[in-house]
Design a protein around this motif. Structure first.
Motif, PDB file in Angstrom:
ATOM      1  N   VAL A 114       1.361  -1.135   0.024  1.00 51.75           N
ATOM      2  CA  VAL A 114       0.471   0.124  -0.376  1.00 51.75           C
ATOM      3  C   VAL A 114       0.990   1.363   0.617  1.00 51.75           C
ATOM      4  CG1 VAL A 114      -2.117  -1.301   1.321  1.00 51.75           C
ATOM      5  CG2 VAL A 114      -0.242   0.294   2.474  1.00 51.75           C
ATOM      6  N   ILE A 144      -4.199   1.072  -2.585  1.00 55.25           N
ATOM      7  CA  ILE A 144      -3.969  -0.280  -2.223  1.00 55.25           C
ATOM      8  C   ILE A 144      -3.369  -1.080  -3.967  1.00 55.25           C
ATOM      9  CG2 ILE A 144      -4.455  -2.472  -1.419  1.00 55.25           C
ATOM     10  CD1 ILE A 144      -6.907  -0.091   0.098  1.00 55.25           C
ATOM     11  N   ARG A 149      -3.352  -7.691   4.417  1.00 56.98           N
ATOM     12  CA  ARG A 149      -3.965  -7.123   5.303  1.00 56.98           C
ATOM     13  C   ARG A 149      -3.579  -6.378   6.136  1.00 56.98           C
ATOM     14  NH1 ARG A 149      -8.501  -9.462   7.278  1.00 56.98           N
ATOM     15  NH2 ARG A 149      -8.468 -11.065   6.017  1.00 56.98           N
ATOM     16  N   ILE A 152      -3.383  -2.848   3.975  1.00 54.49           N
ATOM     17  CA  ILE A 152      -4.617  -2.428   4.768  1.00 54.49           C
ATOM     18  C   ILE A 152      -5.263  -1.072   5.825  1.00 54.49           C
ATOM     19  CG2 ILE A 152      -7.409  -2.399   3.571  1.00 54.49           C
ATOM     20  CD1 ILE A 152      -6.147  -4.741   1.382  1.00 54.49           C
ATOM     21  N   PRO A 177      -9.200   5.272   0.773  1.00 59.71           N
ATOM     22  CA  PRO A 177      -8.836   3.981   0.470  1.00 59.71           C
ATOM     23  C   PRO A 177      -8.568   3.641  -1.021  1.00 59.71           C
ATOM     24  CG  PRO A 177     -10.017   3.938   1.694  1.00 59.71           C
ATOM     25  CD  PRO A 177     -10.937   4.627   0.989  1.00 59.71           C
ATOM     26  N   VAL A 179      -8.304   2.062  -4.277  1.00 57.93           N
ATOM     27  CA  VAL A 179      -7.427   0.375  -5.162  1.00 57.93           C
ATOM     28  C   VAL A 179      -7.236   0.158  -6.695  1.00 57.93           C
ATOM     29  CG1 VAL A 179      -8.454  -2.332  -4.782  1.00 57.93           C
ATOM     30  CG2 VAL A 179      -9.331  -1.080  -3.287  1.00 57.93           C
ATOM     31  N   SER A 189      -8.919  -7.589  -2.010  1.00 56.76           N
ATOM     32  CA  SER A 189      -8.007  -6.040  -1.258  1.00 56.76           C
ATOM     33  C   SER A 189      -9.649  -5.257  -0.782  1.00 56.76           C
ATOM     34  CB  SER A 189      -7.811  -5.383  -2.846  1.00 56.76           C
ATOM     35  OG  SER A 189      -6.287  -5.735  -2.528  1.00 56.76           O
ATOM     36  N   GLU A 190     -10.747  -5.617  -1.727  1.00 56.50           N
ATOM     37  CA  GLU A 190     -12.004  -4.863  -1.612  1.00 56.50           C
ATOM     38  C   GLU A 190     -12.573  -5.906  -0.631  1.00 56.50           C
ATOM     39  OE1 GLU A 190     -12.329  -3.737  -6.314  1.00 56.50           O
ATOM     40  OE2 GLU A 190     -13.070  -5.840  -5.915  1.00 56.50           O
ATOM     41  N   LEU A 193     -11.060  -4.831   2.757  1.00 60.58           N
ATOM     42  CA  LEU A 193     -11.063  -3.258   2.792  1.00 60.58           C
ATOM     43  C   LEU A 193     -12.533  -2.688   3.452  1.00 60.58           C
ATOM     44  CD1 LEU A 193     -10.698   0.128   2.580  1.00 60.58           C
ATOM     45  CD2 LEU A 193     -11.046  -0.727  -0.196  1.00 60.58           C
TER      46      LEU A 193
END
Length: 295
Positions: A114, A144, A149, A152, A177, A179, A189-190, A193
């Motif tokens: 990130v 990101i 984890r 994020i 934030p 992505v 990632s989503e 998040l």
């Protein structure tokens, strides 16, 4: 807080225009607008030209509250005037558009997949100036790149720590934030998040209301529970590198998600266009984005 502005942002039909290109992204924005780097020699000349571009957009008949509920400004834009009024006052008083301010100072180097925000020196003073300039809310961006984890969680922790400082100053923060749309594990990632955002939102008090600015999700309606969260005023989407047409198509598939586009909004605009050509191009862009935001 201006209650009428709050109601406009929460319930308005339309989208938020992102006019907040800063020092690093300004040359590219000007180049896309048909103004080459040969047209200016200093940063001051560059910022004069980009303010001229933004003024042309904001004063266009196509830029109005029928389709646009808010606009995000760069710090220098906040301190400049349009037709004799500070930009935020012109937006609200002449256009009925709610003013926001980009407050971040860019991104730190990538770590744990990130990019956190760089430190924001003098933030309390900046927030005070924003209040004095009749700014409603703020925006701050992290990125990101991988489904880490730890990374994020660091992004969301930093965003909410600043959001609480902004709320204390009487402004509404837009937490962004982003992505990366080119990430190989964007969907993962989503998922991380979304869960971490929900955890932080659940920890807010009833008088702490925030906004979210997110990349359009891989899975349609993936952020539905965030859109419906009682502490969320609105969830808006960045175009993230998609063309306007592609971004609009993806936006239509996400109910309740509205646009906050920058490059996709100004796509096709050019310094050399006549006012008629410029206004027509902007009108088409605005109407298309607003239509996609009303699903």
């Amino acid at each position: 807080m201006n209650q009428k502005q709050f109601d406009t942002v929460k319930n308005g039909k339309g989208f938020i225009a992102a006019l907040d290109q800063s020092g690093g992204s300004t040359p590219k924005a000007l180049a896309l607008y048909g103004v080459s780097e040969a047209s200016y020699q200093t940063d001051e000349e560059m910022f004069d030209l980009v303010h001229k571009m933004r003024t042309r957009i904001i004063t266009s008949p196509a830029f109005n509250s029928d389709n646009i509920i808010g606009a995000i400004l760069f710090e220098q834009t906040m301190d400049r005037k349009i037709e004799g009024k500070y930009t935020a006052d012109y937006l609200w008083e002449e256009k009925g558009v709610v003013p926001f301010l980009k407050i971040d100072k860019g991104l730190a180097d990538e770590e744990n997949g990130v990019q956190l925000m760089k430190a924001i020196p003098g933030l309390d003073e900046l927030l005070k100036r924003a209040k004095d300039r009749n700014i409603f809310g703020t925006k701050m961006r992290s990125v990101i790149k991988k489904a880490s984890r730890e990374g994020i969680e660091d992004v969301v922790d930093q965003q909410f720590a600043l959001a609480k400082q902004i709320l204390e100053a009487g402004l509404v923060p837009i937490i962004e934030p982003e992505v990366d749309i080119n990430s190989a594990d964007k969907a993962q990632s989503e998922a991380i998040l979304r869960d971490d955002l929900r955890r932080h939102l659940d920890g807010l008090n009833e008088d702490q209301n925030v906004m979210l600015k997110l990349s359009i999700p891989t899975e349609d309606n993936f952020y539905k529970e965030l859109i419906e969260h009682p502490r969320v005023v609105r969830v808006v989407a960045l175009s993230g590198g998609y063309s306007r047409e592609e971004a609009n198509d993806k936006l239509r598939a996400n109910n309740g998600l509205i646009a906050s586009f920058s490059r996709a909004l100004s796509e096709g605009l050019n310094d050399h266009q006549s006012d008629e050509e410029f206004n027509e191009t902007l009108r088409n862009s605005v109407e298309q984005i607003a239509e996609a935001s009303r699903t």
